[in-house]
Design a protein around this motif. Structure first.
Motif: not given
Length: 726
Positions: A504-515
């Motif tokens: 989840v967190l790597p995917a959020m980072g790849a989409t530049e979503a707030p982590i």
């Protein structure tokens, strides 16, 4: 094996048993390939330089070939491979230094001055002559000095070869300075505060007395002329320096300025960014909106009771379904890929330790005296020079057992005991804010007491910071557990962590979503962290909140492929305490950042806005579980027509999709997480995840109730319950 040529003679045995031969000298030239066999730092520290290879033997110019430490160091670094012969050839110091300068052109500020070398040599001679340092300890320290350039005495103290008091006594003699003992010293707060806190921290100095028109200044190390001028200008008097034990001086600075640190730790964010602080749980505007929504719902229930209930069920089902689909999409994006910033072993080996910055490690502790020895062991095991570590052991004032345990251990000065004054709110973020003000590192990281980070994690984070853009101010490492096989609860916990940190967190980072950051192993650029106001002491999930705040300010978080192992809670009541606090913090974070939805949307964009709400929304979804489970169970056993009326047509299909898709996604995510990490032994336990989901809902309701009854209460999680996993 090593042979030695003591003079300018023309023949020597090379250790091969083949007789004698002429020995080339530096004047005959330097073979670049031979010179590269020893690192520059070793060459300069020991004044040696490989300059030729003759019949398989490495010829090494040495200023002092008879020194056994020099002989051992050169032999250990050059005798491989195949135990090749090494010949130390006597040269003058000037010849060797000139040759080293020719091979490695000196860089200003990175090469010892003659005065520094004389002081180092004098210190080594004093300590060895008095028997205070063993030859192998001195050799290890000199080799580390050659890599880092850090003072030899500080290295010996950091590795506990000598106590700090012995080093202070030696420096006092070398620099002809008086010493002062501060262990039981009662400071004059007015005098101590004449030197401004930022200057006292930077110079590690504090005024302790006045005598004959001068201020007596306790210092950790002798100050240069420029620093003395700064101090004299600040205190308005001439100063006389007195050398002090670094640990005692650090404690004195804290006592002098504790009121300032406590005020900033508690009110800093509240005063500088009041809209970002959770000290107000629900704002007036939010209360008005919630009251109007509640009144409207009640009115609708009175006028259209069944229609309103159907609408509420449909809305909840839709939210439930959207949150599940969002997490499922993130997982599919990350599954089988590598979205983290990767750092290779070769890149770590290529780091120049002379360039490594000071790194602050913040370790919040509360009633964890028993775990301190293991914590110290694990931090000392990090692949990072101890002289470049700034470890803050953050203890609450009323935790006398942990404080006394730390004091009794006599830790070297890279460990700093920080006693946080007893005040409300008594939370981890307040303690971290307190410690951050004392931090000297350009970068900082939080580790919990039981954490076991990968030894190379600090170096990986530094390389990642250099590789990513300047907008990345936080590097999040992965978290998992070292006791995942202890019981079913720890296996579920490990599955959940694998899903969250591997997918989840790597995917959020790849989409530049707030982590939403994890509670530990997040590495920061210290200056930006201070600029952001650090952590919110009133938010009990301060890490998630900080991740959102830095994103709103235009900064980003990146993930690295490095893991910190934690202790998974193995006892249900302890797990509930921890998880209820996490959920309460998620509710706090959502309320804080949704005070002005338009501003949040403008700062994060539509995708970021939706990601934030769907991520925080998972805590609200957990509140719905018991309600839907109760309705389903009641209908199965009673066939109550009223329940059937709540799910007409499309609502029934949406709720059914929620039931099957939601549960499938939850099980799938946990299975996928453990498979991604390669933890195949606990994968089968993920099939029982719906039971774990029930525990999560229990904790969510407890946290939700506490949000209104005791919002800032920090539910203490006990460590050391892992059944002896040390």
């Amino acid at each position: 094996m090593t042979a030695t040529v003591q003079g300018p003679g023309t023949s020597t045995s090379t250790g091969t048993g083949t007789g004698t031969r002429s020995t080339p000298r530096l004047v005959h030239g330097t073979d670049p390939e031979a010179a590269a066999l020893l690192p520059e730092g070793l060459a300069r520290t020991f004044r040696v330089l490989p300059y030729a290879v003759v019949d398989g033997a490495v010829l090494v110019a040495a200023a002092d070939p008879a020194d056994p430490v020099v002989e051992r160091v050169v032999s250990e670094h050059l005798a491989q491979p195949a135990d090749r012969p090494v010949v130390l050839v006597k040269h003058t110091a000037n010849e060797v230094v000139a040759a080293i300068d020719a091979v490695h052109p000196p860089v200003e500020g990175r090469v010892e001055t003659p005065e520094q070398r004389r002081a180092r040599t004098q210190l080594a001679t004093m300590l060895t002559a008095s028997g205070l340092v063993e030859p192998d300890q001195l050799q290890r320290a000199l080799v580390e000095h050659s890599r880092t350039g850090d003072p030899l005495g500080d290295i010996l103290v950091a590795h506990e070869s000598i106590p700090e008091d012995v080093l202070v006594a030696a420096l006092s003699e070398i620099h002809q300075m008086q010493r002062v003992g501060l262990a039981d010293f009662e400071p004059d707060l007015v005098l101590g505060r004449r030197l401004p806190e930022p200057l006292a921290q930077r110079l590690q100095a504090v005024p302790v007395a006045e005598a004959e028109g001068a201020v007596l200044l306790a210092v950790a190390r002798p100050l240069d002329a420029a620093a003395v001028s700064e101090v004299e200008e600040a205190v308005g008097s001439p100063v006389r320096q007195l050398l002090a034990n670094r640990t005692d001086l650090d404690q004195l600075i804290q006592r002098v300025h504790s009121a300032h640190y406590a005020h900033v730790a508690t009110t800093g964010l509240m005063e500088s960014h009041p809209d970002s602080s959770a000290h107000v749980v629900v704002t007036g505007t939010q209360k008005a909106v919630l009251v109007m929504a509640l009144v409207a719902t009640v009115v609708c229930l009175v006028i259209w009771p069944m229609g309103t209930l159907i609408g509420l069920v449909g809305l909840c089902s839709a939210i439930y379904l959207v949150v599940s689909i969002y997490k499922f999409r993130l997982t599919l994006r990350a599954l089988g890929t590598h979205l983290e910033t990767d750092v290779t072993d070769a890149e770590i080996a290529a780091l120049d330790e002379r360039e490594l910055p000071t790194y602050t490690i913040l370790v919040p502790l509360y009633k964890e005296a028993g775990i301190v020895p293991r914590l110290v062991r694990d931090i000392n095991a990090l692949d990072y020079p101890r002289t470049r570590l700034d470890v803050k052991l953050l203890c609450e004032e009323d935790d006398t057992e942990t404080i006394e345990t730390i004091r009794s251990m006599g830790l070297p000065p890279h460990f700093h005991l920080v006693v946080v004054p007893d005040s409300q709110p008594k939370t981890k973020p307040k303690a971290c804010n307190y410690g951050l003000q004392l931090s000297t590192g350009s970068y900082c990281v939080i580790f919990d007491a039981e954490d076991r980070p990968d030894p190379d994690q600090l170096k990986k984070a530094l390389i990642a910071f250099d590789r990513v853009g300047p907008e990345v101010v936080c590097i999040q490492a992965k978290l998992n557990h070292f006791n995942q096989d202890q019981n079913l609860l720890t296996a579920w916990f490990a599955n959940e962590y694998s899903m969250h940190f591997e997918l989840v967190l790597p995917a959020m980072g790849a989409t530049e979503a707030p982590i939403p950051l994890g509670g530990t192993s997040n590495h920061f650029r210290t200056s930006v962290l201070r600029e952001l106001g650090a952590w919110d002491p009133f938010n009990v999930t301060e890490d998630a909140d900080l991740g959102i705040r830095l994103h709103r300010e235009g900064y980003r978080t990146a993930m690295i492929d490095s893991t910190t192992l934690e202790e998974a809670n193995s006892v249900v009541p302890n797990w509930i305490r921890q998880r209820s606090r996490w959920n309460k913090g998620y509710y706090q974070t959502w309320l804080v950042h949704m005070r002005n939805p338009a501003s949040l949307l403008a700062q994060t964009g539509f995708r970021g806005f939706m990601s934030f709400n769907l991520t925080m929304g998972s805590a609200f979804v957990l509140l719905m579980n018991p309600i839907f489970w109760a309705l389903t169970t009641l209908y199965v056993f009673t066939q109550w027509g009223f329940i059937q009326q709540l799910f007409p047509g499309i609502v029934f299909y949406a709720a059914s999709a929620m039931l099957f898709v939601g549960n499938f996604v939850f099980v799938y995510l946990n299975v996928a997480g453990s498979l991604q990490r390669g933890e195949f032994g606990i994968t089968r336990t993920a099939l029982l995840s719906p039971l774990y989901w029930g525990l999560m809902s229990w904790a969510a309701w407890k946290g939700f109730i506490q949000l209104f009854t005791n919002p800032f209460y920090w539910e203490k999680t006990e460590h050391g319950l892992d059944g002896g996993h040390a």
